[in-house]
Each structure stands twice: as C-alpha cells, then as structure tokens.
Design a protein around this motif. Structure first.
Motif, PDB file in Angstrom:
ATOM      1  N   ARG A   3       4.512  -9.839  -1.490  1.00 53.38           N
ATOM      2  CA  ARG A   3       3.384  -9.528  -1.037  1.00 53.38           C
ATOM      3  C   ARG A   3       2.505  -9.535  -2.276  1.00 53.38           C
ATOM      4  N   HIS A   4       1.391 -10.319  -2.378  1.00 53.36           N
ATOM      5  CA  HIS A   4       0.750 -10.818  -3.462  1.00 53.36           C
ATOM      6  C   HIS A   4      -0.930  -9.872  -3.228  1.00 53.36           C
ATOM      7  N   ILE A   5      -1.049  -8.928  -3.939  1.00 53.04           N
ATOM      8  CA  ILE A   5      -2.314  -7.640  -4.032  1.00 53.04           C
ATOM      9  C   ILE A   5      -3.180  -8.229  -4.881  1.00 53.04           C
ATOM     10  N   VAL A   6      -4.325  -8.441  -4.764  1.00 55.48           N
ATOM     11  CA  VAL A   6      -5.475  -8.638  -5.504  1.00 55.48           C
ATOM     12  C   VAL A   6      -6.667  -7.935  -5.288  1.00 55.48           C
ATOM     13  N   LEU A   7      -7.051  -7.194  -6.265  1.00 55.54           N
ATOM     14  CA  LEU A   7      -8.235  -5.990  -6.251  1.00 55.54           C
ATOM     15  C   LEU A   7      -9.249  -6.685  -7.083  1.00 55.54           C
ATOM     16  N   ILE A   8     -10.585  -6.563  -6.597  1.00 55.00           N
ATOM     17  CA  ILE A   8     -11.829  -7.111  -7.426  1.00 55.00           C
ATOM     18  C   ILE A   8     -12.867  -6.402  -7.650  1.00 55.00           C
ATOM     19  N   SER A  44     -13.008  -2.138   0.805  1.00 50.51           N
ATOM     20  CA  SER A  44     -12.445  -0.818   0.841  1.00 50.51           C
ATOM     21  C   SER A  44     -13.192   0.077   1.950  1.00 50.51           C
ATOM     22  N   GLU A  45     -12.424   0.724   2.736  1.00 52.58           N
ATOM     23  CA  GLU A  45     -12.982   1.836   3.541  1.00 52.58           C
ATOM     24  C   GLU A  45     -12.206   2.952   3.480  1.00 52.58           C
ATOM     25  N   SER A  46     -11.674   3.381   2.253  1.00 51.28           N
ATOM     26  CA  SER A  46     -10.621   4.554   1.879  1.00 51.28           C
ATOM     27  C   SER A  46     -11.485   5.678   1.922  1.00 51.28           C
ATOM     28  N   PRO A  47     -10.938   6.715   2.723  1.00 51.67           N
ATOM     29  CA  PRO A  47     -11.505   7.864   2.843  1.00 51.67           C
ATOM     30  C   PRO A  47     -11.387   8.693   1.707  1.00 51.67           C
ATOM     31  N   GLU A  48     -10.609   8.221   0.765  1.00 52.52           N
ATOM     32  CA  GLU A  48     -10.107   9.129  -0.595  1.00 52.52           C
ATOM     33  C   GLU A  48     -11.263   8.805  -1.542  1.00 52.52           C
ATOM     34  N   LYS A  49     -11.767   7.636  -1.503  1.00 56.30           N
ATOM     35  CA  LYS A  49     -12.955   7.231  -2.541  1.00 56.30           C
ATOM     36  C   LYS A  49     -12.518   7.195  -3.935  1.00 56.30           C
ATOM     37  N   ILE A  50     -11.480   6.631  -4.176  1.00 52.90           N
ATOM     38  CA  ILE A  50     -10.734   6.400  -5.516  1.00 52.90           C
ATOM     39  C   ILE A  50     -10.808   5.076  -5.877  1.00 52.90           C
ATOM     40  N   MET A  55     -13.873  -2.475  -4.989  1.00 58.68           N
ATOM     41  CA  MET A  55     -14.063  -2.216  -3.455  1.00 58.68           C
ATOM     42  C   MET A  55     -13.865  -3.374  -2.750  1.00 58.68           C
ATOM     43  N   HIS A  56     -13.340  -4.312  -3.217  1.00 61.09           N
ATOM     44  CA  HIS A  56     -12.883  -5.686  -2.605  1.00 61.09           C
ATOM     45  C   HIS A  56     -11.685  -5.992  -2.625  1.00 61.09           C
ATOM     46  N   GLY A  57     -10.760  -6.720  -1.740  1.00 62.03           N
ATOM     47  CA  GLY A  57      -9.421  -7.251  -2.173  1.00 62.03           C
ATOM     48  C   GLY A  57      -9.059  -8.044  -1.048  1.00 62.03           C
ATOM     49  N   PHE A  58      -7.698  -8.580  -1.466  1.00 67.39           N
ATOM     50  CA  PHE A  58      -7.091  -9.320  -0.459  1.00 67.39           C
ATOM     51  C   PHE A  58      -5.432  -9.103  -0.652  1.00 67.39           C
ATOM     52  N   VAL A  59      -4.785  -9.325   0.531  1.00 68.57           N
ATOM     53  CA  VAL A  59      -3.114  -9.414   0.420  1.00 68.57           C
ATOM     54  C   VAL A  59      -2.777 -10.625   1.150  1.00 68.57           C
ATOM     55  N   ILE A  60      -2.026 -11.194   0.260  1.00 66.50           N
ATOM     56  CA  ILE A  60      -1.239 -12.474   0.804  1.00 66.50           C
ATOM     57  C   ILE A  60       0.278 -12.280   0.989  1.00 66.50           C
ATOM     58  N   ASP A  61       0.933 -12.520   2.165  1.00 67.82           N
ATOM     59  CA  ASP A  61       2.178 -12.380   2.250  1.00 67.82           C
ATOM     60  C   ASP A  61       2.631 -13.903   2.289  1.00 67.82           C
ATOM     61  N   PHE A  62       3.868 -14.081   1.189  1.00 62.75           N
ATOM     62  CA  PHE A  62       4.421 -15.191   0.979  1.00 62.75           C
ATOM     63  C   PHE A  62       5.975 -15.102   1.618  1.00 62.75           C
ATOM     64  N   ALA A  63       6.587 -16.141   2.029  1.00 58.56           N
ATOM     65  CA  ALA A  63       8.003 -16.192   2.362  1.00 58.56           C
ATOM     66  C   ALA A  63       8.977 -16.200   1.420  1.00 58.56           C
ATOM     67  N   ASP A  64       8.663 -16.441  -0.018  1.00 56.14           N
ATOM     68  CA  ASP A  64       9.331 -16.306  -0.960  1.00 56.14           C
ATOM     69  C   ASP A  64       8.407 -16.638  -2.289  1.00 56.14           C
ATOM     70  N   TRP A  65       9.343 -16.272  -3.437  1.00 61.54           N
ATOM     71  CA  TRP A  65       8.583 -16.713  -4.665  1.00 61.54           C
ATOM     72  C   TRP A  65       8.055 -18.291  -4.982  1.00 61.54           C
ATOM     73  N   GLU A  66       9.059 -19.089  -4.252  1.00 58.72           N
ATOM     74  CA  GLU A  66       8.570 -20.515  -4.394  1.00 58.72           C
ATOM     75  C   GLU A  66       7.194 -20.770  -3.697  1.00 58.72           C
ATOM     76  N   ASN A  87     -17.301 -14.287 -11.047  1.00 65.00           N
ATOM     77  CA  ASN A  87     -18.063 -12.882 -10.098  1.00 65.00           C
ATOM     78  C   ASN A  87     -17.458 -11.554 -10.269  1.00 65.00           C
ATOM     79  N   ALA A  88     -16.562 -11.403 -10.983  1.00 67.75           N
ATOM     80  CA  ALA A  88     -15.970 -10.017 -11.270  1.00 67.75           C
ATOM     81  C   ALA A  88     -16.626  -9.447 -12.517  1.00 67.75           C
ATOM     82  N   ILE A  89     -16.816  -8.257 -12.567  1.00 71.81           N
ATOM     83  CA  ILE A  89     -17.427  -7.374 -13.700  1.00 71.81           C
ATOM     84  C   ILE A  89     -16.259  -7.693 -14.968  1.00 71.81           C
TER      85      ILE A  89
END
Length: 104
Positions: A3-8, A44-50, A55-66, A87-89
């Motif tokens: 799981r590749h998680i990117v927050l921007i 993000s629509e998190s009710p926790e607001k932390i 505020m933006h991101g994406f997740v990509i699921d890959f079959a494997d490291w290759e 475009n990122a701060i």
C-alpha cells in the motif's frame, strides 16, 4: 500487497479543479502499469481535523514490490511527481510517502 500512501500539502493558490486534474492524471497511470490493484484519491474529510495541512492524498495498492518499482520508474509517474512537487508547499517537503506491506 504493498500500500503506497501519499499525503500532500498543496500551495494555497492550487485550486480543487487543478488538484482533480492531477488526480485524474494519476488514475490514468493505472492502465499503463501492470500490478496496480487500485487507486483512491481525494481531500480529507476527517472529523478529527488533525491533518496538519496535508489535506489531500492518494493510496495505490500494488500486487508486489516489483509493481511499485515499475510505477516509480514509469515516465508518466515521474512527470506527475514533478508537478506534485511543484505544487506542494516547500516542494518535496510538502509531500509524505509511506509504503506498507499488507497481508492479503
């Protein structure tokens, strides 16, 4: 599975329409790289607001490291990555990336 998680933290002048275009470009890569199992992106629509500005991101699921490596070296990923950094701060400092092995 990987799981590749990117927050921007996008710069204040980058509007939601531009972000949507960037995420559409990301989803177009799915058809070009073998081993991508799915892509989810959005604001993000998190009710926790932390989000601490990520505020933006994406997740990509890959079959494997290759498959992740194939994505990372793909020219469309490199081009999109450059636009995300531009475009990122603080450039690359406004982006967080985690790659987590996930049991199937």
């Amino acid at each position: 599975m990987i799981r590749h998680i990117v927050l921007i933290k996008f710069q204040p002048g980058v509007g939601e329409e531009e972000i949507a275009r960037l995420f559409a470009e990301l989803r177009a890569i799915e058809a070009k790289v073998t081993g991508i199992l799915g892509i989810t992106s959005g604001r993000s629509e998190s009710p926790e607001k932390i989000e601490r500005g990520y505020m933006h991101g994406f997740v990509i699921d890959f079959a494997d490291w290759e498959a992740l490596e194939a994505y990372q070296t793909h020219p469309d990923h490199k081009a999109l990555g450059a636009r995300l950094v531009a475009n990122a701060i603080g450039g690359i400092d406004g982006i967080l990336v985690l790659d987590i092995p996930v049991a199937a």
